[in-house]
Design a protein around this motif. Structure first.
Motif, PDB file in Angstrom:
ATOM      1  N   GLU A  45     -28.376  34.459 -29.957  1.00  0.00           N
ATOM      2  CA  GLU A  45     -27.043  34.191 -30.499  1.00  0.00           C
ATOM      3  C   GLU A  45     -26.339  33.196 -29.596  1.00  0.00           C
ATOM      4  N   TYR A  46     -25.884  32.093 -30.209  1.00  0.00           N
ATOM      5  CA  TYR A  46     -25.104  31.083 -29.501  1.00  0.00           C
ATOM      6  C   TYR A  46     -23.619  31.359 -29.702  1.00  0.00           C
ATOM      7  N   GLY A  47     -22.868  31.318 -28.632  1.00  0.00           N
ATOM      8  CA  GLY A  47     -21.416  31.439 -28.717  1.00  0.00           C
ATOM      9  C   GLY A  47     -20.939  32.754 -29.302  1.00  0.00           C
ATOM     10  N   PRO A  48     -21.380  33.899 -28.743  1.00  0.00           N
ATOM     11  CA  PRO A  48     -20.984  35.181 -29.318  1.00  0.00           C
ATOM     12  C   PRO A  48     -19.497  35.517 -29.167  1.00  0.00           C
ATOM     13  N   GLY A  49     -18.781  34.808 -28.307  1.00  0.00           N
ATOM     14  CA  GLY A  49     -17.337  35.045 -28.175  1.00  0.00           C
ATOM     15  C   GLY A  49     -17.048  36.473 -27.763  1.00  0.00           C
ATOM     16  N   THR A  50     -16.328  37.201 -28.618  1.00  0.00           N
ATOM     17  CA  THR A  50     -15.976  38.592 -28.318  1.00  0.00           C
ATOM     18  C   THR A  50     -17.018  39.581 -28.820  1.00  0.00           C
ATOM     19  N   GLY A  51     -18.072  39.108 -29.488  1.00  0.00           N
ATOM     20  CA  GLY A  51     -19.187  39.972 -29.840  1.00  0.00           C
ATOM     21  C   GLY A  51     -19.192  40.550 -31.247  1.00  0.00           C
ATOM     22  N   ILE A  52     -18.511  39.930 -32.178  1.00  0.00           N
ATOM     23  CA  ILE A  52     -18.478  40.437 -33.556  1.00  0.00           C
ATOM     24  C   ILE A  52     -19.883  40.479 -34.161  1.00  0.00           C
ATOM     25  N   PHE A  53     -20.616  39.370 -34.061  1.00  0.00           N
ATOM     26  CA  PHE A  53     -21.987  39.338 -34.596  1.00  0.00           C
ATOM     27  C   PHE A  53     -22.912  40.209 -33.745  1.00  0.00           C
ATOM     28  N   THR A  54     -22.687  40.190 -32.441  1.00  0.00           N
ATOM     29  CA  THR A  54     -23.522  40.969 -31.516  1.00  0.00           C
ATOM     30  C   THR A  54     -23.478  42.450 -31.867  1.00  0.00           C
ATOM     31  N   ILE A  67     -32.580  40.571 -27.743  1.00  0.00           N
ATOM     32  CA  ILE A  67     -31.438  39.760 -28.160  1.00  0.00           C
ATOM     33  C   ILE A  67     -30.949  39.003 -26.927  1.00  0.00           C
ATOM     34  N   ILE A  68     -30.825  37.685 -27.096  1.00  0.00           N
ATOM     35  CA  ILE A  68     -30.403  36.815 -25.998  1.00  0.00           C
ATOM     36  C   ILE A  68     -29.098  36.142 -26.414  1.00  0.00           C
ATOM     37  N   LEU A  69     -28.050  36.369 -25.637  1.00  0.00           N
ATOM     38  CA  LEU A  69     -26.744  35.785 -25.917  1.00  0.00           C
ATOM     39  C   LEU A  69     -26.500  34.619 -24.977  1.00  0.00           C
ATOM     40  N   MET A  70     -26.108  33.490 -25.535  1.00  0.00           N
ATOM     41  CA  MET A  70     -25.755  32.300 -24.751  1.00  0.00           C
ATOM     42  C   MET A  70     -24.252  32.062 -24.904  1.00  0.00           C
ATOM     43  N   GLU A  71     -23.485  32.375 -23.870  1.00  0.00           N
ATOM     44  CA  GLU A  71     -22.030  32.204 -23.913  1.00  0.00           C
ATOM     45  C   GLU A  71     -21.574  31.388 -22.719  1.00  0.00           C
ATOM     46  N   LYS A  72     -21.046  30.204 -22.994  1.00  0.00           N
ATOM     47  CA  LYS A  72     -20.616  29.280 -21.941  1.00  0.00           C
ATOM     48  C   LYS A  72     -19.238  29.640 -21.365  1.00  0.00           C
ATOM     49  N   ASN A  73     -18.358  30.168 -22.188  1.00  0.00           N
ATOM     50  CA  ASN A  73     -16.998  30.499 -21.781  1.00  0.00           C
ATOM     51  C   ASN A  73     -17.025  31.704 -20.819  1.00  0.00           C
ATOM     52  N   GLN A  74     -16.499  31.514 -19.616  1.00  0.00           N
ATOM     53  CA  GLN A  74     -16.552  32.558 -18.584  1.00  0.00           C
ATOM     54  C   GLN A  74     -15.827  33.831 -19.001  1.00  0.00           C
ATOM     55  N   GLU A  75     -14.669  33.707 -19.624  1.00  0.00           N
ATOM     56  CA  GLU A  75     -13.901  34.891 -20.035  1.00  0.00           C
ATOM     57  C   GLU A  75     -14.639  35.681 -21.110  1.00  0.00           C
ATOM     58  N   PHE A  76     -15.204  34.985 -22.095  1.00  0.00           N
ATOM     59  CA  PHE A  76     -15.995  35.673 -23.120  1.00  0.00           C
ATOM     60  C   PHE A  76     -17.242  36.305 -22.496  1.00  0.00           C
ATOM     61  N   TYR A  77     -17.892  35.585 -21.588  1.00  0.00           N
ATOM     62  CA  TYR A  77     -19.072  36.114 -20.902  1.00  0.00           C
ATOM     63  C   TYR A  77     -18.727  37.425 -20.184  1.00  0.00           C
ATOM     64  N   ASN A  78     -17.626  37.437 -19.442  1.00  0.00           N
ATOM     65  CA  ASN A  78     -17.194  38.654 -18.734  1.00  0.00           C
ATOM     66  C   ASN A  78     -16.942  39.793 -19.719  1.00  0.00           C
ATOM     67  N   HIS A  79     -16.300  39.478 -20.843  1.00  0.00           N
ATOM     68  CA  HIS A  79     -16.030  40.480 -21.879  1.00  0.00           C
ATOM     69  C   HIS A  79     -17.346  41.054 -22.422  1.00  0.00           C
ATOM     70  N   LEU A  80     -18.316  40.180 -22.694  1.00  0.00           N
ATOM     71  CA  LEU A  80     -19.612  40.620 -23.227  1.00  0.00           C
ATOM     72  C   LEU A  80     -20.365  41.490 -22.218  1.00  0.00           C
ATOM     73  N   ILE A  81     -20.327  41.115 -20.953  1.00  0.00           N
ATOM     74  CA  ILE A  81     -20.978  41.917 -19.902  1.00  0.00           C
ATOM     75  C   ILE A  81     -20.360  43.317 -19.866  1.00  0.00           C
ATOM     76  N   ASN A  82     -19.033  43.387 -19.894  1.00  0.00           N
ATOM     77  CA  ASN A  82     -18.349  44.686 -19.859  1.00  0.00           C
ATOM     78  C   ASN A  82     -18.653  45.526 -21.094  1.00  0.00           C
ATOM     79  N   LYS A  83     -18.746  44.878 -22.231  1.00  0.00           N
ATOM     80  CA  LYS A  83     -18.933  45.592 -23.497  1.00  0.00           C
ATOM     81  C   LYS A  83     -20.391  45.969 -23.760  1.00  0.00           C
ATOM     82  N   PHE A  84     -21.323  45.055 -23.471  1.00  0.00           N
ATOM     83  CA  PHE A  84     -22.716  45.256 -23.864  1.00  0.00           C
ATOM     84  C   PHE A  84     -23.720  45.221 -22.714  1.00  0.00           C
TER      85      PHE A  84
END
Length: 189
Positions: A45-54, A67-84
Motif C-alpha cells: 500500500e502506497y500512501g496509507p495516511g491514517t490507515g483507512i485502507f490498511t 502487507i507492506i506500507l510505504m508512507e513518506k509523511n513522518q506524522e502519518f508514519y508515526n500514527h501507523l506505527i502506533n496503530k498497527f
C-alpha cells in the motif's frame, strides 16, 4: 483525531496529501473489491495516511499475507506505527513509493500480487509519478494489479500508459467523489 491529523497534514503538505479528509469506508471497500485474498501472498500500500485502507486489508487478509506500507509523511508514519506496528506480517516503511524496489529486496520479496495506492498523482511531480509507476510495474507479478483512486480524470491516460488494461469504477459516497482504477500488469495485444 485522525481527521484533524489528516487536515493538518493537508494544510502543511497539500501536494503530497491531496485531500482535506481521509478516504471513506465506501471508497476503501471499492478499492479492495478486486483483491483475491485467497491467492494473495504480498500486498503493498502506497500512501496509507491514517490507515483507512490498511484497516480493511488487515480485516480481510489471511494471516500469511504480507502487507507492506510505504508512507513518506513522518506524522502519518508515526500514527501507523502506533496503530498497527504490533501486527504480524505487516511492514511499515517511512519512505516514498518510488523506492519500493529497494525495500522489497531488503525484505526478500521478489514480486507482489497487489499494489493499492492513495497517492495523489494529479499533484505529484511528473518525474516522481513516472518513477512510482515504473517501479510498480516492475514489482508486480504477471497477474498483479495496481489499484488506485483519483478525484479527477486528469491523470487516467498517464496511468493507462503504464497499465494498458484499466477498469474504472466510481465511488460517489466519498468526499470528494473518486474514480477507482484497477489496472492489470499485462499489456493488451
Amino acid at each position: 483525531m485522525k481527521n484533524l491529523l489528516f487536515l493538518f497534514q493537508y494544510i502543511l503538505r497539500p501536494r503530497t496529501v491531496g485531500a482535506i479528509m481521509p478516504s471513506s469506508r465506501f471508497l476503501a471497500s471499492k478499492m479492495l473489491e478486486d483483491i483475491n485474498f485467497e491467492n494473495a501472498s504480498v500486498i503493498v500500500e502506497y500512501g496509507p495516511g491514517t490507515g483507512i485502507f490498511t484497516e480493511q486489508l488487515l480485516k480481510k487478509r489471511l494471516p500469511n499475507i504480507k502487507i507492506i506500507l510505504m508512507e513518506k509523511n513522518q506524522e502519518f508514519y508515526n500514527h501507523l506505527i502506533n496503530k498497527f506496528g504490533h501486527r504480524k506480517n505487516l511492514f511499515i516503511i517511512n519512505d516514498g513509493a518510488e523506492n519500493i524496489v529497494k525495500y522489497l529486496a531488503e525484505l526478500e520479496v521478489f514480486n507482489v500480487d497487489y499494489v493499492i495506492s492513495g497517492l495523489p498523482f494529479a499533484s505529484l511531480p511528473k518525474r516522481i509519478s513516472k518513477s512510482i509507476l515504473t517501479s510498480t510495474k516492475r514489482v508486480l507479478n504477471d497477474e498483479g494489479k495496481f489499484i488506485t483512486f483519483q478525484y479527477t480524470q486528469r491523470k487516467m491516460s498517464f496511468i493507462n500508459h503504464y497499465f494498458e488494461k484499466m477498469h474504472i469504477k466510481r465511488e460517489i459516497r466519498n468526499f470528494p467523489p473518486a474514480y477507482v482504477l484497477s489496472c492489470n500488469n499485462e499489456r493488451s495485444i
